[in-house]
Design a protein around this motif. Structure first.
Motif, PDB file in Angstrom:
ATOM      1  N   GLU A 146      -6.403 -54.235  -1.730  1.00 17.32           N
ATOM      2  CA  GLU A 146      -6.670 -53.249  -0.679  1.00 17.32           C
ATOM      3  C   GLU A 146      -6.312 -53.780   0.702  1.00 17.32           C
ATOM      4  N   THR A 149      -3.397 -52.312   3.115  1.00 15.52           N
ATOM      5  CA  THR A 149      -3.519 -51.044   3.825  1.00 15.52           C
ATOM      6  C   THR A 149      -2.895 -51.163   5.215  1.00 15.52           C
ATOM      7  N   ALA A 150      -1.970 -50.287   5.538  1.00 13.07           N
ATOM      8  CA  ALA A 150      -1.331 -50.268   6.856  1.00 13.07           C
ATOM      9  C   ALA A 150      -1.906 -49.112   7.669  1.00 13.07           C
ATOM     10  N   SER A 151      -2.119 -49.332   8.955  1.00 13.76           N
ATOM     11  CA  SER A 151      -2.679 -48.294   9.812  1.00 13.76           C
ATOM     12  C   SER A 151      -2.055 -48.399  11.198  1.00 13.76           C
ATOM     13  N   PRO A 159       3.591 -43.013  12.170  1.00 16.34           N
ATOM     14  CA  PRO A 159       2.451 -43.570  11.441  1.00 16.34           C
ATOM     15  C   PRO A 159       2.904 -44.645  10.452  1.00 16.34           C
ATOM     16  N   LEU A 160       2.077 -45.669  10.297  1.00 19.54           N
ATOM     17  CA  LEU A 160       2.397 -46.771   9.385  1.00 19.54           C
ATOM     18  C   LEU A 160       1.803 -46.577   7.992  1.00 19.54           C
ATOM     19  N   ASP A 161       1.119 -45.481   7.768  1.00 19.38           N
ATOM     20  CA  ASP A 161       0.491 -45.237   6.462  1.00 19.38           C
ATOM     21  C   ASP A 161       1.506 -45.402   5.340  1.00 19.38           C
ATOM     22  N   GLY A 162       1.146 -46.195   4.334  1.00 19.50           N
ATOM     23  CA  GLY A 162       1.993 -46.368   3.158  1.00 19.50           C
ATOM     24  C   GLY A 162       3.042 -47.452   3.289  1.00 19.50           C
ATOM     25  N   ASP A 165       2.540 -50.107   0.672  1.00 21.19           N
ATOM     26  CA  ASP A 165       2.296 -49.704  -0.717  1.00 21.19           C
ATOM     27  C   ASP A 165       2.959 -50.687  -1.668  1.00 21.19           C
ATOM     28  N   HIS A 201       8.710 -47.057   7.289  1.00 21.25           N
ATOM     29  CA  HIS A 201       7.776 -46.119   7.923  1.00 21.25           C
ATOM     30  C   HIS A 201       8.455 -45.249   8.968  1.00 21.25           C
ATOM     31  N   LYS A 213      10.924 -46.004   0.029  1.00 23.12           N
ATOM     32  CA  LYS A 213       9.973 -46.333  -1.035  1.00 23.12           C
ATOM     33  C   LYS A 213      10.638 -46.369  -2.408  1.00 23.12           C
TER      34      LYS A 213
END
Length: 241
Positions: A146, A149-151, A159-162, A165, A201, A213
């Motif tokens: 966990e 996690t990028a934020s 946004p850096l979400d994912g 992954d 991202h 991805k």
């Protein structure tokens, strides 16, 4: 091999134990490719496109997979990725790519430092992978955690979400064999670290290489620790040396 009545069916078959070649007329011509006239060897590509002899000489002898990441200039943050694999009879052959990629916001650095927003130039092993998501089927050691996690937002406000992954650690100023999250810096904190291949991202990175991805998944599935993969990365002019 079964024998037919009255016939020696394996006469003259090379490589089969117990078979004898029929006596031949010494004056008879031999065909090209026969033992007397072996076929010329196939050319084997021992070079990599765009990689000069100095950089090629830095690739470890054990490496059988080379990921080449090439930027058009020292100050650009968009690049191209190709994966090559060494095959005994064919030399280096392309097995994946070309794929678009992103690198550090300010381009590339011969002497990378913490927070310079440049990607280090050089030849580095690829020893460990990991990510927030489960192992997609890689032959590299994979560390799901966990902590990947990028934020927050990137340099273009994206946004850096994912982004984490899936990641592959680039062995720059790190201890191979550990999770990419390990923060041990053998060269010291001032030399930077945490340089990864990770999911794109939508903008340039701090120092990492970012790929779509789907390309990251494909790369993870083809990289094989037994082939001792390395990444060769930098601007075109530096890699031609």
């Amino acid at each position: 091999m079964a024998a037919l009545a009255g016939a020696a069916v394996c006469v003259g078959v090379p490589g089969i134990a117990g078979c004898e070649r029929e006596a031949a007329d010494p004056a008879a011509p031999t065909a090209p490719g026969s033992p007397a006239h072996p076929a010329p060897p196939r050319p084997v590509a021992r070079t990599l496109p765009g990689i000069g002899p100095a950089v090629l000489g830095r690739i470890p002898a054990a490496a059988r997979q080379v990921l080449v990441v090439t930027g058009p200039a020292a100050d650009t943050n968009e690049a191209r990725v190709m994966l090559y694999q060494l095959e005994p009879d064919a030399g280096w052959i392309p097995v994946a790519g070309p794929w678009p990629a992103r690198n550090g916001l300010r381009g590339w650095a011969d002497d990378h430092n913490e927070n310079d927003l440049r990607t280090p130039i050089g030849v580095f092993p690829l020893s460990d992978a990991g990510g927030l998501l489960p192992d997609p089927g890689t032959r590299l050691p994979y560390h799901q955690d966990e902590g990947f996690t990028a934020s927050g937002a990137g340099h273009l406000g994206e946004p850096l979400d994912g982004a984490f992954d899936y990641v592959i650690a680039i062995d720059y100023n790190r201890v191979p064999g550990n999770s990419p999250l390990d923060e041990t810096r053998p060269l010291g904190d001032g030399e930077g670290g945490g340089v990864w291949l990770h999911v794109d991202h939508g903008g340039p990175t701090n120092a990492c290489i970012a790929l779509n991805k789907a390309y990251m998944v494909a790369l993870l599935r083809v990289l094989d620790a037994s082939r001792h993969p390395v990444v060769v990365m930098g601007p075109e002019a530096a890699l031609r040396a």
